[in-house]
Enzyme design. Sequence first.
Site, short mmCIF file in Angstrom:
data_model
loop_
_atom_site.label_atom_id
_atom_site.label_comp_id
_atom_site.label_asym_id
_atom_site.label_seq_id
_atom_site.Cartn_x
_atom_site.Cartn_y
_atom_site.Cartn_z
N LYS A 126 -23.10 -46.63 28.42
CA LYS A 126 -22.76 -47.05 27.06
C LYS A 126 -23.22 -48.47 26.87
CE LYS A 126 -20.81 -45.30 23.45
NZ LYS A 126 -20.60 -43.88 23.07
N ASP A 166 -24.26 -44.96 18.20
CA ASP A 166 -22.81 -44.80 18.17
C ASP A 166 -22.42 -45.53 16.89
OD1 ASP A 166 -20.42 -43.93 20.11
OD2 ASP A 166 -19.80 -45.81 19.19
N THR A 210 -22.61 -33.86 16.48
CA THR A 210 -21.26 -34.21 16.94
C THR A 210 -20.21 -33.55 16.04
OG1 THR A 210 -22.20 -36.33 17.61
CG2 THR A 210 -19.81 -36.10 17.77
O1 2IT Z 1 -20.02 -40.96 22.12
C1 2IT Z 1 -21.06 -40.29 22.24
O2 2IT Z 1 -21.08 -39.25 22.88
C2 2IT Z 1 -22.28 -40.79 21.61
N1 2IT Z 1 -22.24 -41.85 20.99
C3 2IT Z 1 -23.57 -40.05 21.71
C4 2IT Z 1 -24.36 -40.48 22.89
C5 2IT Z 1 -25.74 -39.93 23.00
O3 2IT Z 1 -26.40 -40.30 23.97
O4 2IT Z 1 -26.18 -39.14 22.16
#
Ligand code: 2IT
Length: 445
Positions: A126, A166, A210
Amino acid sequence: MHPYIAQTLETVEKRNHSEPVFLQAVREVITTLEPILAEHPEIEDLNLLERMCEPERQVIFRVVWRGDDGKVRSTRGFRIEFSSVLGPYKGGLRFQPVVNMGVMKFLGFEQVFKNSLTGLNIGGGKGGAEFEPYGKSDDEVMRFCQAFMSELYRHIGEQRDVPAGDMGVGAREIGYLFGQYKRLTNRYEMGVLTGKSVGWGGSLARMEATGYGVVYFTQEMLKTRGESVEGKRVIVSGAGNVATYAMKKLTELGAKVVACSDITGTLYHEDGIDVSVIKHLAEVERKHIRAYCDHHRDATFRLGAKVWNVPCDLAFPCATQNELDGKDAKELIDNGVQLICEGANMPCTPDAMEAFRAAGILFGPAKAANAGGVAVSALEMQQNAGLEQWTFKQVDHELQKIMQRIFSQCTHYAEKYATPTDYAAGANIAGFLRVAQAMISHGLI
Ligand code: 2IT
Protein backbone atom coordinates in the site's frame (compact mmCIF):
# COMPACT_ATOMS: atom_id res chain seq x y z
CA MET A 1 -6.06 -16.16 24.72
CA HIS A 2 -3.45 -18.60 23.41
CA PRO A 3 -0.04 -17.63 24.85
CA TYR A 4 1.57 -17.42 21.41
CA ILE A 5 -1.11 -14.98 20.22
CA ALA A 6 -0.80 -12.93 23.40
CA GLN A 7 2.97 -12.81 23.08
CA THR A 8 2.80 -11.80 19.41
CA LEU A 9 0.32 -9.05 20.19
CA GLU A 10 2.55 -7.76 22.95
CA THR A 11 5.57 -7.59 20.63
CA VAL A 12 3.59 -5.94 17.82
CA GLU A 13 2.03 -3.44 20.23
CA LYS A 14 5.39 -2.51 21.68
CA ARG A 15 6.91 -2.05 18.27
CA ASN A 16 4.05 -0.04 16.79
CA HIS A 17 2.57 1.72 19.80
CA SER A 18 1.94 4.96 17.91
CA GLU A 19 -0.11 3.28 15.16
CA PRO A 20 -3.57 2.48 16.59
CA VAL A 21 -5.31 1.57 13.30
CA PHE A 22 -2.50 -0.81 12.38
CA LEU A 23 -2.76 -2.47 15.79
CA GLN A 24 -6.54 -2.70 15.40
CA ALA A 25 -6.16 -4.51 12.06
CA VAL A 26 -3.55 -6.89 13.47
CA ARG A 27 -5.65 -7.69 16.54
CA GLU A 28 -8.72 -8.32 14.42
CA VAL A 29 -6.88 -10.90 12.33
CA ILE A 30 -4.71 -12.73 14.80
CA THR A 31 -7.30 -13.14 17.55
CA THR A 32 -9.39 -15.19 15.09
CA LEU A 33 -6.51 -17.56 14.33
CA GLU A 34 -6.53 -19.36 17.68
CA PRO A 35 -8.51 -22.40 16.44
CA ILE A 36 -5.86 -23.29 13.83
CA LEU A 37 -2.81 -23.17 16.09
CA ALA A 38 -3.23 -26.66 17.56
CA GLU A 39 -3.59 -28.23 14.12
CA HIS A 40 -0.68 -26.26 12.69
CA PRO A 41 2.17 -26.21 15.23
CA GLU A 42 4.48 -24.92 12.49
CA ILE A 43 2.83 -21.51 12.83
CA GLU A 44 4.37 -21.10 16.26
CA ASP A 45 7.52 -23.09 15.50
CA LEU A 46 8.37 -20.79 12.59
CA ASN A 47 7.02 -17.68 14.35
CA LEU A 48 4.78 -16.97 11.36
CA LEU A 49 2.46 -14.57 13.18
CA GLU A 50 5.15 -12.14 14.20
CA ARG A 51 6.80 -12.37 10.78
CA MET A 52 3.49 -11.55 9.08
CA CYS A 53 2.97 -8.46 11.20
CA GLU A 54 6.23 -6.88 10.08
CA PRO A 55 6.32 -5.37 6.58
CA GLU A 56 9.13 -6.64 4.38
CA ARG A 57 10.05 -3.05 3.53
CA GLN A 58 8.71 0.44 4.28
CA VAL A 59 9.64 3.49 2.27
CA ILE A 60 8.98 7.06 3.37
CA PHE A 61 9.95 9.82 0.98
CA ARG A 62 9.77 13.52 0.38
CA VAL A 63 7.67 14.86 -2.47
CA VAL A 64 8.48 18.44 -3.46
CA TRP A 65 6.14 20.30 -5.79
CA ARG A 66 4.87 23.78 -6.53
CA GLY A 67 1.24 24.85 -6.14
CA ASP A 68 -0.59 27.18 -8.50
CA ASP A 69 0.00 29.97 -5.97
CA GLY A 70 3.76 29.68 -6.61
CA LYS A 71 4.48 28.26 -3.14
CA VAL A 72 6.74 25.24 -2.80
CA ARG A 73 5.37 22.34 -0.78
CA SER A 74 7.02 19.36 0.80
CA THR A 75 4.66 16.40 1.22
CA ARG A 76 5.34 13.02 2.76
CA GLY A 77 4.95 9.97 0.53
CA PHE A 78 4.84 6.28 1.49
CA ARG A 79 5.06 2.82 0.05
CA ILE A 80 4.69 -0.18 2.34
CA GLU A 81 5.89 -3.39 0.71
CA PHE A 82 4.22 -5.72 3.15
CA SER A 83 4.46 -9.18 1.70
CA SER A 84 5.74 -10.58 -1.60
CA VAL A 85 5.17 -14.19 -0.70
CA LEU A 86 2.28 -14.72 -3.12
CA GLY A 87 3.43 -12.40 -5.91
CA PRO A 88 4.60 -8.85 -6.56
CA TYR A 89 3.49 -6.35 -3.90
CA LYS A 90 0.04 -5.21 -4.97
CA GLY A 91 -2.19 -2.52 -3.55
CA GLY A 92 -3.44 0.98 -4.03
CA LEU A 93 -2.16 4.49 -3.44
CA ARG A 94 -4.17 6.76 -1.17
CA PHE A 95 -3.88 10.54 -1.46
CA GLN A 96 -5.54 12.08 1.59
CA PRO A 97 -4.38 14.62 4.18
CA VAL A 98 -4.85 12.18 7.08
CA VAL A 99 -2.56 9.52 5.61
CA ASN A 100 0.27 8.49 7.92
CA MET A 101 2.47 5.46 8.56
CA GLY A 102 -0.12 3.70 10.74
CA VAL A 103 -2.85 4.08 8.12
CA MET A 104 -0.53 2.83 5.39
CA LYS A 105 0.49 -0.19 7.45
CA PHE A 106 -3.06 -1.12 8.38
CA LEU A 107 -4.05 -0.99 4.71
CA GLY A 108 -0.96 -2.94 3.66
CA PHE A 109 -1.61 -5.61 6.28
CA GLU A 110 -5.25 -6.01 5.22
CA GLN A 111 -4.17 -6.15 1.60
CA VAL A 112 -1.94 -9.18 2.20
CA PHE A 113 -4.85 -11.33 3.37
CA LYS A 114 -7.33 -9.86 0.90
CA ASN A 115 -5.02 -10.57 -2.01
CA SER A 116 -4.44 -14.06 -0.70
CA LEU A 117 -8.20 -14.67 -0.63
CA THR A 118 -8.53 -13.81 -4.33
CA GLY A 119 -6.55 -16.98 -5.05
CA LEU A 120 -4.44 -15.00 -7.55
CA ASN A 121 -0.68 -14.45 -7.50
CA ILE A 122 -0.41 -11.09 -5.82
CA GLY A 123 1.46 -10.03 -2.70
CA GLY A 124 0.36 -7.12 -0.51
CA GLY A 125 1.37 -3.48 -0.41
CA LYS A 126 0.00 0.00 0.00
CA GLY A 127 1.16 3.54 -0.48
CA GLY A 128 0.11 7.12 -0.72
CA ALA A 129 0.72 10.62 0.44
CA GLU A 130 -0.65 13.19 2.86
CA PHE A 131 -1.99 15.15 -0.10
CA GLU A 132 -5.44 16.77 -0.37
CA PRO A 133 -6.67 16.35 -3.96
CA TYR A 134 -9.96 18.15 -3.34
CA GLY A 135 -9.90 21.70 -4.63
CA LYS A 136 -6.60 21.27 -6.50
CA SER A 137 -6.36 22.23 -10.16
CA ASP A 138 -5.68 19.56 -12.74
CA ASP A 139 -2.19 21.00 -13.24
CA GLU A 140 -1.41 20.81 -9.54
CA VAL A 141 -2.54 17.19 -9.42
CA MET A 142 -0.32 16.43 -12.41
CA ARG A 143 2.72 18.12 -10.88
CA PHE A 144 2.16 16.32 -7.60
CA CYS A 145 1.83 12.93 -9.33
CA GLN A 146 5.03 13.57 -11.30
CA ALA A 147 6.93 14.56 -8.16
CA PHE A 148 5.56 11.54 -6.29
CA MET A 149 6.60 9.14 -9.07
CA SER A 150 10.07 10.71 -9.24
CA GLU A 151 10.83 8.77 -6.07
CA LEU A 152 8.38 5.87 -6.29
CA TYR A 153 9.62 4.68 -9.70
CA ARG A 154 12.80 3.17 -8.25
CA HIS A 155 10.78 0.86 -5.99
CA ILE A 156 8.14 -0.46 -8.38
CA GLY A 157 7.94 -2.63 -11.49
CA GLU A 158 5.56 -5.10 -13.08
CA GLN A 159 7.28 -8.02 -11.33
CA ARG A 160 8.25 -6.09 -8.22
CA ASP A 161 5.50 -3.83 -6.93
CA VAL A 162 2.33 -2.82 -8.78
CA PRO A 163 0.40 0.15 -7.33
CA ALA A 164 -3.17 1.10 -8.25
CA GLY A 165 -5.69 3.67 -7.02
CA ASP A 166 -7.36 4.08 -3.65
CA MET A 167 -9.00 7.16 -2.12
CA GLY A 168 -7.93 10.29 -4.00
CA VAL A 169 -6.30 8.30 -6.80
CA GLY A 170 -8.38 7.44 -9.87
CA ALA A 171 -7.79 7.02 -13.59
CA ARG A 172 -6.59 10.62 -13.97
CA GLU A 173 -3.87 10.26 -11.33
CA ILE A 174 -2.87 6.80 -12.60
CA GLY A 175 -2.41 8.39 -16.03
CA TYR A 176 -0.07 11.10 -14.73
CA LEU A 177 1.83 8.57 -12.61
CA PHE A 178 2.25 6.25 -15.58
CA GLY A 179 3.42 9.08 -17.85
CA GLN A 180 6.14 10.02 -15.39
CA TYR A 181 7.18 6.39 -14.86
CA LYS A 182 7.51 5.95 -18.61
CA ARG A 183 9.53 9.15 -18.92
CA LEU A 184 11.92 8.18 -16.12
CA THR A 185 12.48 4.58 -17.17
CA ASN A 186 12.11 4.97 -20.94
CA ARG A 187 9.98 1.81 -20.88
CA TYR A 188 6.37 1.21 -21.76
CA GLU A 189 5.90 -1.19 -18.88
CA MET A 190 2.16 -1.60 -19.06
CA GLY A 191 1.76 -3.84 -16.00
CA VAL A 192 3.51 -1.51 -13.55
CA LEU A 193 0.25 0.17 -12.54
CA THR A 194 -3.37 -0.97 -12.64
CA GLY A 195 -6.53 1.06 -12.82
CA LYS A 196 -5.32 2.55 -16.10
CA SER A 197 -7.77 4.02 -18.59
CA VAL A 198 -9.24 1.51 -20.99
CA GLY A 199 -7.72 3.18 -24.08
CA TRP A 200 -4.11 2.47 -23.06
CA GLY A 201 -3.93 -0.79 -21.18
CA GLY A 202 -6.64 -0.59 -18.55
CA SER A 203 -9.13 -3.38 -18.02
CA LEU A 204 -12.81 -3.01 -18.71
CA ALA A 205 -14.80 -3.34 -15.48
CA ARG A 206 -11.85 -2.38 -13.24
CA MET A 207 -13.65 0.82 -12.24
CA GLU A 208 -16.82 -1.10 -11.38
CA ALA A 209 -15.06 -4.09 -9.84
CA THR A 210 -14.88 -3.24 -6.13
CA GLY A 211 -18.49 -2.06 -5.86
CA TYR A 212 -19.86 -4.84 -8.05
CA GLY A 213 -17.81 -7.39 -6.13
CA VAL A 214 -19.28 -6.18 -2.83
CA VAL A 215 -22.75 -6.79 -4.25
CA TYR A 216 -21.84 -10.24 -5.62
CA PHE A 217 -20.56 -11.19 -2.17
CA THR A 218 -23.80 -9.86 -0.65
CA GLN A 219 -25.85 -11.99 -3.04
CA GLU A 220 -24.01 -15.08 -1.83
CA MET A 221 -24.67 -14.21 1.82
CA LEU A 222 -28.35 -13.56 1.16
CA LYS A 223 -28.71 -16.84 -0.77
CA THR A 224 -27.89 -18.75 2.42
CA ARG A 225 -31.13 -17.38 3.83
CA GLY A 226 -33.10 -17.91 0.64
CA GLU A 227 -33.15 -14.18 -0.07
CA SER A 228 -31.94 -11.72 -2.71
CA VAL A 229 -31.27 -7.98 -2.90
CA GLU A 230 -34.42 -7.38 -4.94
CA GLY A 231 -36.90 -5.11 -3.18
CA LYS A 232 -34.49 -4.38 -0.32
CA ARG A 233 -34.11 -0.93 1.16
CA VAL A 234 -30.45 0.02 1.19
CA ILE A 235 -28.14 2.64 2.63
CA VAL A 236 -24.55 3.18 1.52
CA SER A 237 -21.95 5.39 3.11
CA GLY A 238 -19.50 7.17 0.85
CA ALA A 239 -19.93 8.51 -2.65
CA GLY A 240 -16.61 7.53 -4.18
CA ASN A 241 -15.76 4.74 -6.56
CA VAL A 242 -16.76 1.81 -4.33
CA ALA A 243 -20.03 3.37 -3.14
CA THR A 244 -21.03 4.54 -6.62
CA TYR A 245 -20.68 1.16 -8.31
CA ALA A 246 -22.18 -0.72 -5.38
CA MET A 247 -25.24 1.57 -5.67
CA LYS A 248 -25.35 1.09 -9.43
CA LYS A 249 -25.36 -2.71 -9.22
CA LEU A 250 -27.81 -2.78 -6.30
CA THR A 251 -30.21 -0.53 -8.20
CA GLU A 252 -29.86 -2.70 -11.33
CA LEU A 253 -30.76 -5.74 -9.25
CA GLY A 254 -33.94 -4.15 -7.98
CA ALA A 255 -32.90 -2.78 -4.59
CA LYS A 256 -33.75 0.77 -3.57
CA VAL A 257 -30.78 2.83 -2.37
CA VAL A 258 -32.22 5.66 -0.27
CA ALA A 259 -29.12 7.29 1.20
CA CYS A 260 -25.41 7.83 0.69
CA SER A 261 -22.87 10.22 2.19
CA ASP A 262 -19.54 11.99 1.91
CA ILE A 263 -17.30 13.85 4.36
CA THR A 264 -19.71 16.81 4.37
CA GLY A 265 -22.91 14.94 5.26
CA THR A 266 -25.70 12.58 4.22
CA LEU A 267 -27.89 12.64 1.16
CA TYR A 268 -31.36 11.14 1.41
CA HIS A 269 -33.62 10.41 -1.56
CA GLU A 270 -36.71 8.31 -0.90
CA ASP A 271 -37.31 7.64 -4.61
CA GLY A 272 -33.89 6.04 -4.87
CA ILE A 273 -30.52 7.71 -5.44
CA ASP A 274 -29.85 8.61 -9.08
CA VAL A 275 -26.39 7.10 -9.47
CA SER A 276 -25.64 8.88 -12.72
CA VAL A 277 -25.77 12.23 -10.88
CA ILE A 278 -23.44 10.96 -8.14
CA LYS A 279 -21.00 9.78 -10.81
CA HIS A 280 -21.19 13.07 -12.67
CA LEU A 281 -20.51 15.06 -9.48
CA ALA A 282 -17.51 12.88 -8.61
CA GLU A 283 -15.92 12.45 -12.01
CA VAL A 284 -16.84 15.57 -13.96
CA GLU A 285 -17.84 18.40 -11.63
CA ARG A 286 -15.60 17.17 -8.75
CA LYS A 287 -18.12 18.51 -6.26
CA HIS A 288 -19.46 17.25 -2.92
CA ILE A 289 -22.81 15.39 -2.99
CA ARG A 290 -24.73 18.31 -1.59
CA ALA A 291 -24.97 19.53 -5.21
CA TYR A 292 -27.17 16.47 -5.94
CA CYS A 293 -30.11 18.47 -4.58
CA ASP A 294 -29.72 20.92 -7.49
CA HIS A 295 -30.54 18.01 -9.81
CA HIS A 296 -33.26 16.38 -7.67
CA ARG A 297 -35.35 18.86 -5.69
CA ASP A 298 -37.08 16.16 -3.64
CA ALA A 299 -33.78 14.90 -2.20
CA THR A 300 -32.56 16.25 1.14
CA PHE A 301 -29.06 16.82 2.47
CA ARG A 302 -28.14 16.82 6.16
CA LEU A 303 -24.90 18.63 6.88
CA GLY A 304 -22.48 16.70 9.07
CA ALA A 305 -24.86 13.78 9.63
CA LYS A 306 -23.89 10.12 9.40
CA VAL A 307 -26.00 7.79 7.27
CA TRP A 308 -26.51 5.02 9.85
CA ASN A 309 -29.75 6.22 11.42
CA VAL A 310 -31.68 5.83 8.16
CA PRO A 311 -33.78 2.64 8.54
CA CYS A 312 -32.82 -0.06 6.03
CA ASP A 313 -32.55 -3.79 5.30
CA LEU A 314 -29.01 -3.74 3.96
CA ALA A 315 -26.17 -1.39 4.89
CA PHE A 316 -22.91 -0.90 3.01
CA PRO A 317 -20.13 1.05 4.69
CA CYS A 318 -18.09 2.15 1.66
CA ALA A 319 -16.39 5.31 2.94
CA THR A 320 -13.43 4.81 5.26
CA GLN A 321 -11.95 3.07 8.30
CA ASN A 322 -13.83 3.15 11.61
CA GLU A 323 -16.77 5.05 10.15
CA LEU A 324 -19.33 2.77 11.82
CA ASP A 325 -18.99 2.42 15.59
CA GLY A 326 -20.83 0.52 18.32
CA LYS A 327 -23.47 3.20 18.70
CA ASP A 328 -24.16 3.23 14.96
CA ALA A 329 -24.35 -0.57 15.00
CA LYS A 330 -26.95 -0.48 17.76
CA GLU A 331 -29.02 2.01 15.82
CA LEU A 332 -28.89 -0.14 12.70
CA ILE A 333 -29.83 -3.26 14.66
CA ASP A 334 -32.70 -1.46 16.44
CA ASN A 335 -33.95 -0.32 13.04
CA GLY A 336 -34.04 -3.93 11.81
CA VAL A 337 -30.98 -4.19 9.55
CA GLN A 338 -30.46 -7.70 8.10
CA LEU A 339 -27.03 -7.49 6.55
CA ILE A 340 -23.88 -5.38 6.62
CA CYS A 341 -21.32 -5.69 3.86
CA GLU A 342 -18.06 -3.75 4.08
CA GLY A 343 -16.96 -1.94 0.91
CA ALA A 344 -14.32 0.26 2.56
CA ASN A 345 -11.30 -1.18 4.38
CA MET A 346 -12.07 -1.83 8.08
CA PRO A 347 -15.07 0.53 8.24
CA CYS A 348 -16.59 -1.15 11.30
CA THR A 349 -14.99 -0.71 14.70
CA PRO A 350 -14.36 -3.85 16.80
CA ASP A 351 -17.38 -3.14 19.03
CA ALA A 352 -19.62 -2.65 15.97
CA MET A 353 -18.45 -6.01 14.60
CA GLU A 354 -19.10 -7.61 17.96
CA ALA A 355 -22.61 -6.14 18.09
CA PHE A 356 -23.45 -7.52 14.63
CA ARG A 357 -22.01 -10.91 15.56
CA ALA A 358 -24.03 -11.03 18.78
CA ALA A 359 -27.23 -10.05 16.98
CA GLY A 360 -26.72 -12.77 14.32
CA ILE A 361 -26.67 -10.27 11.49
CA LEU A 362 -25.05 -11.32 8.22
CA PHE A 363 -21.69 -9.60 8.03
CA GLY A 364 -19.43 -9.42 4.97
CA PRO A 365 -15.89 -8.52 6.10
CA ALA A 366 -13.94 -6.07 3.95
CA LYS A 367 -10.98 -8.23 3.10
CA ALA A 368 -13.32 -10.72 1.46
CA ALA A 369 -16.18 -8.51 0.27
CA ASN A 370 -14.12 -5.72 -1.30
CA ALA A 371 -11.49 -7.96 -2.87
CA GLY A 372 -13.10 -7.62 -6.30
CA GLY A 373 -11.15 -4.44 -7.04
CA VAL A 374 -7.72 -5.89 -6.53
CA ALA A 375 -8.80 -9.13 -8.18
CA VAL A 376 -9.65 -7.28 -11.39
CA SER A 377 -6.35 -5.41 -11.03
CA ALA A 378 -4.69 -8.82 -11.22
CA LEU A 379 -6.80 -9.60 -14.30
CA GLU A 380 -5.58 -6.30 -15.74
CA MET A 381 -1.98 -7.45 -15.16
CA GLN A 382 -2.84 -10.74 -16.84
CA GLN A 383 -4.30 -8.95 -19.87
CA ASN A 384 -1.26 -6.66 -20.08
CA ALA A 385 1.15 -9.58 -19.91
CA GLY A 386 -0.68 -11.36 -22.71
CA LEU A 387 -1.22 -8.16 -24.74
CA GLU A 388 -4.94 -8.85 -24.56
CA GLN A 389 -8.10 -6.85 -23.96
CA TRP A 390 -10.98 -8.85 -22.59
CA THR A 391 -14.60 -7.78 -23.00
CA PHE A 392 -16.56 -6.25 -20.13
CA LYS A 393 -18.66 -9.38 -19.97
CA GLN A 394 -15.61 -11.62 -19.70
CA VAL A 395 -14.07 -9.60 -16.87
CA ASP A 396 -17.39 -9.29 -15.04
CA HIS A 397 -17.92 -13.04 -15.35
CA GLU A 398 -14.43 -13.73 -13.91
CA LEU A 399 -15.16 -11.27 -11.11
CA GLN A 400 -18.38 -13.08 -10.22
CA LYS A 401 -16.57 -16.41 -10.14
CA ILE A 402 -13.82 -14.97 -7.93
CA MET A 403 -16.32 -13.46 -5.47
CA GLN A 404 -18.21 -16.76 -5.28
CA ARG A 405 -14.96 -18.61 -4.67
CA ILE A 406 -13.98 -16.17 -1.90
CA PHE A 407 -17.39 -16.61 -0.31
CA SER A 408 -17.11 -20.38 -0.35
CA GLN A 409 -13.63 -20.16 1.22
CA CYS A 410 -15.01 -17.94 3.98
CA THR A 411 -17.87 -20.36 4.57
CA HIS A 412 -15.63 -23.42 4.55
CA TYR A 413 -13.21 -22.05 7.15
CA ALA A 414 -15.95 -20.45 9.26
CA GLU A 415 -17.74 -23.81 9.45
CA LYS A 416 -14.57 -25.72 10.19
CA TYR A 417 -13.06 -23.46 12.84
CA ALA A 418 -15.60 -20.89 14.08
CA THR A 419 -19.37 -20.62 13.67
CA PRO A 420 -20.95 -21.25 10.24
CA THR A 421 -21.72 -17.61 9.45
CA ASP A 422 -18.65 -16.02 11.00
CA TYR A 423 -17.34 -14.93 7.61
CA ALA A 424 -14.88 -12.54 9.27
CA ALA A 425 -13.10 -15.40 11.01
CA GLY A 426 -13.41 -17.55 7.86
CA ALA A 427 -11.81 -14.83 5.73
CA ASN A 428 -8.94 -14.33 8.15
CA ILE A 429 -8.20 -18.04 8.43
CA ALA A 430 -8.46 -18.70 4.68
CA GLY A 431 -6.32 -15.68 3.81
CA PHE A 432 -3.78 -16.51 6.49
CA LEU A 433 -3.34 -20.18 5.63
CA ARG A 434 -2.47 -19.53 1.99
CA VAL A 435 0.15 -16.94 2.96
CA ALA A 436 1.50 -19.19 5.72
CA GLN A 437 1.89 -22.19 3.42
CA ALA A 438 3.78 -20.14 0.84
CA MET A 439 6.03 -18.65 3.52
CA ILE A 440 6.90 -22.11 4.76
CA SER A 441 7.81 -23.18 1.21
CA HIS A 442 10.11 -20.20 0.76
CA GLY A 443 12.14 -20.89 3.89
CA LEU A 444 13.43 -18.45 6.46
CA ILE A 445 13.52 -15.17 4.55
O1 2IT B 1 -8.08 -1.53 -1.15
C1 2IT B 1 -7.90 -2.07 -2.25
O2 2IT B 1 -8.03 -3.28 -2.41
C2 2IT B 1 -7.49 -1.22 -3.38
N1 2IT B 1 -7.34 -0.02 -3.19
C3 2IT B 1 -7.25 -1.80 -4.74
C4 2IT B 1 -5.83 -2.20 -4.91
C5 2IT B 1 -5.44 -2.63 -6.29
O3 2IT B 1 -4.26 -2.95 -6.44
O4 2IT B 1 -6.26 -2.67 -7.20
